[in-house]
Design a protein around this motif. Structure first.
Motif, PDB file in Angstrom:
ATOM      1  N   LEU A  76     -16.441  -5.072 -50.311  1.00 50.55           N
ATOM      2  CA  LEU A  76     -16.098  -5.451 -48.938  1.00 50.55           C
ATOM      3  C   LEU A  76     -17.364  -5.487 -48.091  1.00 50.55           C
ATOM      4  CD1 LEU A  76     -12.967  -3.175 -48.334  1.00 50.55           C
ATOM      5  CD2 LEU A  76     -12.991  -5.607 -48.951  1.00 50.55           C
ATOM      6  N   ASP A  77     -17.358  -6.295 -47.039  1.00 55.44           N
ATOM      7  CA  ASP A  77     -18.508  -6.277 -46.135  1.00 55.44           C
ATOM      8  C   ASP A  77     -18.486  -4.990 -45.311  1.00 55.44           C
ATOM      9  OD1 ASP A  77     -16.935  -6.646 -43.747  1.00 55.44           O
ATOM     10  OD2 ASP A  77     -16.960  -8.811 -44.074  1.00 55.44           O
ATOM     11  N   GLU A  78     -19.557  -4.729 -44.586  1.00 54.43           N
ATOM     12  CA  GLU A  78     -19.721  -3.471 -43.858  1.00 54.43           C
ATOM     13  C   GLU A  78     -18.587  -3.241 -42.850  1.00 54.43           C
ATOM     14  OE1 GLU A  78     -22.960  -1.290 -40.922  1.00 54.43           O
ATOM     15  OE2 GLU A  78     -23.578  -3.057 -42.060  1.00 54.43           O
ATOM     16  N   TYR A  79     -18.190  -4.287 -42.134  1.00 53.42           N
ATOM     17  CA  TYR A  79     -17.111  -4.181 -41.151  1.00 53.42           C
ATOM     18  C   TYR A  79     -15.794  -3.797 -41.830  1.00 53.42           C
ATOM     19  CZ  TYR A  79     -13.636  -5.607 -37.672  1.00 53.42           C
ATOM     20  OH  TYR A  79     -12.568  -5.643 -36.816  1.00 53.42           O
ATOM     21  N   GLU A  80     -15.476  -4.459 -42.947  1.00 53.72           N
ATOM     22  CA  GLU A  80     -14.242  -4.154 -43.664  1.00 53.72           C
ATOM     23  C   GLU A  80     -14.268  -2.740 -44.237  1.00 53.72           C
ATOM     24  OE1 GLU A  80     -14.442  -7.545 -46.300  1.00 53.72           O
ATOM     25  OE2 GLU A  80     -12.642  -8.395 -45.360  1.00 53.72           O
ATOM     26  N   GLN A  81     -15.428  -2.268 -44.682  1.00 51.29           N
ATOM     27  CA  GLN A  81     -15.546  -0.892 -45.176  1.00 51.29           C
ATOM     28  C   GLN A  81     -15.247   0.096 -44.054  1.00 51.29           C
ATOM     29  OE1 GLN A  81     -19.311  -0.175 -47.125  1.00 51.29           O
ATOM     30  NE2 GLN A  81     -19.018  -1.858 -48.559  1.00 51.29           N
ATOM     31  N   LYS A  82     -15.775  -0.176 -42.866  1.00 51.57           N
ATOM     32  CA  LYS A  82     -15.488   0.693 -41.718  1.00 51.57           C
ATOM     33  C   LYS A  82     -14.000   0.658 -41.381  1.00 51.57           C
ATOM     34  CE  LYS A  82     -20.012   0.464 -39.509  1.00 51.57           C
ATOM     35  NZ  LYS A  82     -20.771  -0.034 -38.338  1.00 51.57           N
ATOM     36  N   PHE A 106      -5.399  -5.013 -40.087  1.00 53.11           N
ATOM     37  CA  PHE A 106      -5.889  -4.121 -39.041  1.00 53.11           C
ATOM     38  C   PHE A 106      -7.067  -4.754 -38.320  1.00 53.11           C
ATOM     39  CE2 PHE A 106      -3.636  -1.401 -41.923  1.00 53.11           C
ATOM     40  CZ  PHE A 106      -3.045  -0.449 -41.115  1.00 53.11           C
ATOM     41  N   ASN A 107      -7.249  -4.320 -37.078  1.00 54.52           N
ATOM     42  CA  ASN A 107      -8.374  -4.749 -36.261  1.00 54.52           C
ATOM     43  C   ASN A 107      -9.156  -3.499 -35.862  1.00 54.52           C
ATOM     44  OD1 ASN A 107     -10.004  -6.469 -34.658  1.00 54.52           O
ATOM     45  ND2 ASN A 107      -8.844  -5.844 -32.862  1.00 54.52           N
ATOM     46  N   LEU A 108     -10.467  -3.571 -35.958  1.00 53.47           N
ATOM     47  CA  LEU A 108     -11.335  -2.453 -35.578  1.00 53.47           C
ATOM     48  C   LEU A 108     -12.272  -2.926 -34.476  1.00 53.47           C
ATOM     49  CD1 LEU A 108     -12.468   0.445 -36.114  1.00 53.47           C
ATOM     50  CD2 LEU A 108     -14.067  -0.647 -37.704  1.00 53.47           C
ATOM     51  N   GLN A 109     -12.286  -2.198 -33.369  1.00 54.68           N
ATOM     52  CA  GLN A 109     -13.231  -2.470 -32.283  1.00 54.68           C
ATOM     53  C   GLN A 109     -14.252  -1.336 -32.316  1.00 54.68           C
ATOM     54  OE1 GLN A 109     -10.700  -2.766 -28.861  1.00 54.68           O
ATOM     55  NE2 GLN A 109      -9.822  -4.693 -29.525  1.00 54.68           N
ATOM     56  N   GLU A 110     -15.388  -1.616 -32.928  1.00 53.32           N
ATOM     57  CA  GLU A 110     -16.384  -0.597 -33.213  1.00 53.32           C
ATOM     58  C   GLU A 110     -17.025   0.025 -31.978  1.00 53.32           C
ATOM     59  OE1 GLU A 110     -18.935  -1.498 -36.822  1.00 53.32           O
ATOM     60  OE2 GLU A 110     -18.155  -3.496 -36.318  1.00 53.32           O
ATOM     61  N   ASP A 111     -17.066  -0.704 -30.875  1.00 55.27           N
ATOM     62  CA  ASP A 111     -17.763  -0.208 -29.689  1.00 55.27           C
ATOM     63  C   ASP A 111     -16.920   0.736 -28.828  1.00 55.27           C
ATOM     64  OD1 ASP A 111     -16.127  -2.358 -29.141  1.00 55.27           O
ATOM     65  OD2 ASP A 111     -17.329  -3.086 -27.485  1.00 55.27           O
ATOM     66  N   ILE A 112     -15.707   1.009 -29.244  1.00 59.16           N
ATOM     67  CA  ILE A 112     -14.827   1.898 -28.471  1.00 59.16           C
ATOM     68  C   ILE A 112     -14.883   3.296 -29.075  1.00 59.16           C
ATOM     69  CG2 ILE A 112     -12.440   2.368 -27.814  1.00 59.16           C
ATOM     70  CD1 ILE A 112     -12.092  -0.695 -27.636  1.00 59.16           C
ATOM     71  N   GLU A 113     -15.358   4.248 -28.248  1.00 60.86           N
ATOM     72  CA  GLU A 113     -15.542   5.622 -28.726  1.00 60.86           C
ATOM     73  C   GLU A 113     -14.565   6.614 -28.114  1.00 60.86           C
ATOM     74  OE1 GLU A 113     -19.614   6.652 -28.047  1.00 60.86           O
ATOM     75  OE2 GLU A 113     -20.356   5.079 -29.379  1.00 60.86           O
TER      76      GLU A 113
END
Length: 163
Positions: A76-82, A106-113
């Motif tokens: 998987l690419d890095e985004y999909e692994q996350k 699923f959707n991942l928004q990486e910039d939300i902490e």
């Protein structure tokens, strides 16, 4: 990356620790060679330790299956692994196999902490809500984000939600 310590069960029961650390995925032939080296004439191994940040590895997990899953994850690419790791952290899927199979759901928004980031994203950036600019300043972003997070999860990888 999944690292496991493979131990010879017969030798362990005799009081000897015969084993080795391996990093998965490995080519099948290489995995078979490592297992054969650890087992010698014995038949059973077990996993006595592991290093994996996103899942627990049971001691009698099938190594070949774990190796196959590690390879699928590695492909998987890095985004999909996350996304897979966030799905597992959330508990939306109970196994690595299921998370990999359902990663596109699923959707991942990486910039939300945190909740405030989530509320801010929906008020200012998403374009979903048409809120006049002069009213946006009155919105409690943290509380709004907490309400929005009920349909997802804020993981250490970002906000994950099923789409």
């Amino acid at each position: 990356m999944i690292k496991v310590f493979i131990t010879n069960l017969a030798k362990y029961n005799e009081g000897y620790l015969i084993g080795d650390w391996i990093t998965l995925p490995l080519p099948e032939e290489e995995l078979d060679e490592v297992i054969e080296k650890i087992l010698g004439d014995d038949e059973e191994y077990f996993i006595t330790d592991y290093e994996c940040e996103f899942m627990e590895v049971p001691e009698y997990y099938n190594l070949h299956k774990l190796n196959e899953l590690a390879e699928q994850l590695d492909n998987l690419d890095e985004y999909e692994q996350k996304k897979v790791k966030a799905i597992l952290e959330w508990g939306a899927c109970s196994s690595l196999e299921d998370a990999i199979d359902r990663v596109d759901n699923f959707n991942l928004q990486e910039d939300i902490e945190d909740y405030e980031d989530l509320g801010s994203y929906y008020v200012y950036d998403s374009g979903i809500y048409d809120i006049p600019d002069n009213i946006k300043w009155y919105i409690d972003l943290e509380r709004f984000g907490r309400d929005l997070a009920m349909d997802g999860y804020i993981s250490k990888y970002g906000f994950i939600e099923e789409c």
